[in-house]
Write a protein that holds these residues in place. Sequence first.
Motif: not given
Length: 212
Positions: A35-41, A145-151
């Motif tokens: 899940v983390g790799m999907l998020l960061f990809s 923007a929320y997910l980008n900031d998590l990245h």
Amino acid sequence: MTATADRPTRARSPRARWLKTLHQWHWISSALCLVGMLLFSITGITLNHAGQIEAQPQRVTIEASVPPSLRPMITGALPEGAALPPALRQWMAEALDLWLDTRPAEWSADEIYLNLPRPGGDAWLSIDRHSGAVLYERTDRGWIAYLNDLHKGRNTGPVWSWFIDLFAGATLVFCLSGLVLLQLHAGHRPLTWPITGLGLLIPALLALFLIH
């Protein structure tokens, strides 16, 4: 007697045990990282094209007034870098739906100010020490923007920072165990190292010749 007899089990060779252990490390680390790799990809793509993704920030402004019973908490002696009193924070949670932690506030003679940055947006709070007027403003830039900031780990707090460290460690185990598995199977797959070499050569050439 039964038709089938128990067969003597042969002891596994050290190579077979090592290969089984590697496969276990590889699939467990891949499951943890999936899940983390999907998020960061995905957020790697959205960050790379941030200028092409339009966002419509939504701004919410709330005005209120500190109840008379709580006024002494904001009109007393001027503290230095102190958090808001617990009773005042509890009132804000109920009246403004704003849950504050014990972060230090900026106290001046006329105002108490809190900067409240968060992933995917910004916020701030101002309290007039004389009148008790409260002004709270929150800006939301959307889920991308929320997910980008998590990245980026922007304004995410220490717990998310710990998660990124643990995720990076699990990803390292996944990559290194995969590299060893490539080595073990390379004899039967002639294209293993040429393809692996391309994974190193392509970004190296791009960095040397096309990044200025």
